[in-house]
Design a protein around this motif. Structure first.
Motif, PDB file in Angstrom:
ATOM      1  N   CYS A  68      -1.361  52.094  57.927  1.00 31.44           N
ATOM      2  CA  CYS A  68      -0.409  51.154  58.525  1.00 31.44           C
ATOM      3  C   CYS A  68       0.891  51.100  57.719  1.00 31.44           C
ATOM      4  O   CYS A  68       1.978  50.954  58.281  1.00 31.44           O
ATOM      5  CB  CYS A  68      -1.011  49.757  58.620  1.00 31.44           C
ATOM      6  SG  CYS A  68      -2.311  49.612  59.851  1.00 31.44           S
ATOM      7  N   ALA A  69       0.780  51.214  56.408  1.00 30.59           N
ATOM      8  CA  ALA A  69       1.952  51.102  55.538  1.00 30.59           C
ATOM      9  C   ALA A  69       2.996  52.170  55.844  1.00 30.59           C
ATOM     10  O   ALA A  69       4.197  51.911  55.762  1.00 30.59           O
ATOM     11  CB  ALA A  69       1.543  51.172  54.067  1.00 30.59           C
ATOM     12  N   GLY A  85      -0.606  44.092  50.544  1.00 25.04           N
ATOM     13  CA  GLY A  85      -1.905  44.765  50.491  1.00 25.04           C
ATOM     14  C   GLY A  85      -1.862  46.019  49.644  1.00 25.04           C
ATOM     15  O   GLY A  85      -2.791  46.285  48.872  1.00 25.04           O
ATOM     16  N   MET A  86      -0.782  46.780  49.760  1.00 30.05           N
ATOM     17  CA  MET A  86      -0.656  48.008  48.963  1.00 30.05           C
ATOM     18  C   MET A  86      -0.589  47.673  47.471  1.00 30.05           C
ATOM     19  O   MET A  86      -1.209  48.354  46.649  1.00 30.05           O
ATOM     20  CB  MET A  86       0.586  48.793  49.400  1.00 30.05           C
ATOM     21  CG  MET A  86       0.501  49.338  50.806  1.00 30.05           C
ATOM     22  SD  MET A  86      -0.808  50.551  51.026  1.00 30.05           S
ATOM     23  CE  MET A  86      -0.092  51.919  50.124  1.00 30.05           C
ATOM     24  N   TYR A  87       0.152  46.635  47.122  1.00 35.31           N
ATOM     25  CA  TYR A  87       0.208  46.212  45.718  1.00 35.31           C
ATOM     26  C   TYR A  87      -1.162  45.736  45.249  1.00 35.31           C
ATOM     27  O   TYR A  87      -1.563  46.011  44.109  1.00 35.31           O
ATOM     28  CB  TYR A  87       1.246  45.109  45.514  1.00 35.31           C
ATOM     29  CG  TYR A  87       2.668  45.605  45.493  1.00 35.31           C
ATOM     30  CD1 TYR A  87       3.126  46.416  44.461  1.00 35.31           C
ATOM     31  CD2 TYR A  87       3.561  45.261  46.513  1.00 35.31           C
ATOM     32  CE1 TYR A  87       4.435  46.876  44.444  1.00 35.31           C
ATOM     33  CE2 TYR A  87       4.868  45.711  46.499  1.00 35.31           C
ATOM     34  CZ  TYR A  87       5.303  46.520  45.460  1.00 35.31           C
ATOM     35  OH  TYR A  87       6.606  46.970  45.445  1.00 35.31           O
ATOM     36  N   MET A  88      -1.881  45.023  46.107  1.00 32.14           N
ATOM     37  CA  MET A  88      -3.211  44.534  45.730  1.00 32.14           C
ATOM     38  C   MET A  88      -4.182  45.694  45.518  1.00 32.14           C
ATOM     39  O   MET A  88      -4.957  45.694  44.557  1.00 32.14           O
ATOM     40  CB  MET A  88      -3.749  43.562  46.773  1.00 32.14           C
ATOM     41  CG  MET A  88      -3.059  42.225  46.720  1.00 32.14           C
ATOM     42  SD  MET A  88      -3.616  40.940  47.876  1.00 32.14           S
ATOM     43  CE  MET A  88      -5.067  41.527  48.616  1.00 32.14           C
ATOM     44  N   SER A 131      -4.609  53.894  41.954  1.00 32.56           N
ATOM     45  CA  SER A 131      -3.716  52.824  41.522  1.00 32.56           C
ATOM     46  C   SER A 131      -2.259  53.281  41.569  1.00 32.56           C
ATOM     47  O   SER A 131      -1.404  52.618  42.159  1.00 32.56           O
ATOM     48  CB  SER A 131      -4.079  52.380  40.110  1.00 32.56           C
ATOM     49  OG  SER A 131      -3.154  51.421  39.649  1.00 32.56           O
ATOM     50  N   ILE A 132      -1.988  54.411  40.953  1.00 33.63           N
ATOM     51  CA  ILE A 132      -0.604  54.905  40.882  1.00 33.63           C
ATOM     52  C   ILE A 132      -0.084  55.272  42.274  1.00 33.63           C
ATOM     53  O   ILE A 132       1.036  54.904  42.646  1.00 33.63           O
ATOM     54  CB  ILE A 132      -0.497  56.097  39.919  1.00 33.63           C
ATOM     55  CG1 ILE A 132      -0.725  55.625  38.482  1.00 33.63           C
ATOM     56  CG2 ILE A 132       0.842  56.806  40.058  1.00 33.63           C
ATOM     57  CD1 ILE A 132      -0.838  56.753  37.463  1.00 33.63           C
ATOM     58  N   SER A 133      -0.874  55.978  43.062  1.00 35.78           N
ATOM     59  CA  SER A 133      -0.397  56.433  44.368  1.00 35.78           C
ATOM     60  C   SER A 133      -0.162  55.257  45.325  1.00 35.78           C
ATOM     61  O   SER A 133       0.840  55.247  46.047  1.00 35.78           O
ATOM     62  CB  SER A 133      -1.374  57.445  44.977  1.00 35.78           C
ATOM     63  OG  SER A 133      -2.663  56.892  45.105  1.00 35.78           O
ATOM     64  N   ASN A 134      -1.050  54.262  45.321  1.00 35.12           N
ATOM     65  CA  ASN A 134      -0.813  53.082  46.153  1.00 35.12           C
ATOM     66  C   ASN A 134       0.396  52.307  45.655  1.00 35.12           C
ATOM     67  O   ASN A 134       1.164  51.770  46.445  1.00 35.12           O
ATOM     68  CB  ASN A 134      -2.056  52.193  46.207  1.00 35.12           C
ATOM     69  CG  ASN A 134      -3.060  52.687  47.207  1.00 35.12           C
ATOM     70  OD1 ASN A 134      -2.953  52.419  48.394  1.00 35.12           O
ATOM     71  ND2 ASN A 134      -4.030  53.459  46.744  1.00 35.12           N
ATOM     72  N   GLY A 135       0.575  52.238  44.348  1.00 30.64           N
ATOM     73  CA  GLY A 135       1.746  51.577  43.786  1.00 30.64           C
ATOM     74  C   GLY A 135       3.040  52.280  44.177  1.00 30.64           C
ATOM     75  O   GLY A 135       4.028  51.628  44.542  1.00 30.64           O
ATOM     76  N   ALA A 138       3.727  51.551  47.766  1.00 22.46           N
ATOM     77  CA  ALA A 138       4.172  50.162  47.932  1.00 22.46           C
ATOM     78  C   ALA A 138       5.650  50.020  47.565  1.00 22.46           C
ATOM     79  O   ALA A 138       6.389  49.308  48.255  1.00 22.46           O
ATOM     80  CB  ALA A 138       3.324  49.238  47.063  1.00 22.46           C
ATOM     81  N   VAL A 139       6.080  50.703  46.536  1.00 27.02           N
ATOM     82  CA  VAL A 139       7.486  50.621  46.101  1.00 27.02           C
ATOM     83  C   VAL A 139       8.405  51.361  47.084  1.00 27.02           C
ATOM     84  O   VAL A 139       9.481  50.874  47.410  1.00 27.02           O
ATOM     85  CB  VAL A 139       7.644  51.184  44.676  1.00 27.02           C
ATOM     86  CG1 VAL A 139       9.104  51.366  44.306  1.00 27.02           C
ATOM     87  CG2 VAL A 139       6.938  50.280  43.667  1.00 27.02           C
ATOM     88  N   LEU A 140       7.959  52.521  47.563  1.00 20.90           N
ATOM     89  CA  LEU A 140       8.802  53.335  48.435  1.00 20.90           C
ATOM     90  C   LEU A 140       8.947  52.750  49.840  1.00 20.90           C
ATOM     91  O   LEU A 140       9.943  53.011  50.504  1.00 20.90           O
ATOM     92  CB  LEU A 140       8.232  54.751  48.549  1.00 20.90           C
ATOM     93  CG  LEU A 140       8.323  55.618  47.296  1.00 20.90           C
ATOM     94  CD1 LEU A 140       7.665  56.976  47.555  1.00 20.90           C
ATOM     95  CD2 LEU A 140       9.761  55.806  46.855  1.00 20.90           C
ATOM     96  N   LEU A 141       7.954  51.998  50.276  1.00 24.20           N
ATOM     97  CA  LEU A 141       7.980  51.552  51.684  1.00 24.20           C
ATOM     98  C   LEU A 141       8.519  50.182  51.864  1.00 24.20           C
ATOM     99  O   LEU A 141       8.777  49.355  51.245  1.00 24.20           O
ATOM    100  CB  LEU A 141       6.575  51.653  52.266  1.00 24.20           C
ATOM    101  CG  LEU A 141       5.989  53.051  52.207  1.00 24.20           C
ATOM    102  CD1 LEU A 141       4.551  53.047  52.655  1.00 24.20           C
ATOM    103  CD2 LEU A 141       6.780  54.009  53.092  1.00 24.20           C
TER     104      LEU A 141
END
Length: 141
Positions: A68-69, A85-88, A131-135, A138-141
């Protein structure tokens, strides 16, 4: 690039969820190397099917959140909640990467069990990647 990373992450989450569902329904493959053990070989905890099912549902929700992100799927929530959610998810896997300082994670004390070896070479690096990839997403989107 974000779409590809999201698909890779979602695929990992879906495969992990399917493995947990396999265990919920009585499967035994891989179970002995996925639960932390003390040096005497005793399990640190014995997860039941409700907890294992909850983990499977969580992993599936993480996969859906990733898709979804980046807009591959349309979620039921506003985009800002997907971002949270991505940050979580990133935070959850960072905590898993660090571990409990005893049996699990990069700073674990006990390193001479089958689980500890797998944790060192598979589970902890995978947690750091998630952790890194979701982070990053989250930052890029």
């Amino acid at each position: 690039m974000e779409h590809l990373l999201s698909i890779v992450i979602a695929t990992i989450f879906i495969l992990l969820a399917l493995l947990h569902l396999f265990w919920v329904f009585g499967g035994q493959w891989g179970i002995n190397a996925t639960i932390p053990t003390a040096l005497n070989g005793r399990r640190v905890f014995n997860p039941g099917w409700p907890g294992t099912l909850l983990v499977a549902i969580g992993l599936l929700s993480f996969a859906l959140t990733n898709l979804c992100a980046v807009g591959i799927l349309k979620g039921p929530f506003d985009n800002k909640y997907t971002d949270y959610g991505m940050y979580m998810i990133s935070g959850i896997f960072f905590v898993r990467f660090v571990g409990d300082m005893k049996y699990v994670g990069v700073f674990k004390k006990y390193r001479k069990t089958v689980f500890a070896s797998r944790d060192t070479y598979i589970y902890t690096p995978l947690s750091l990647f998630l952790s890194i990839s979701n982070g990053i997403l989250a930052v890029l989107l």
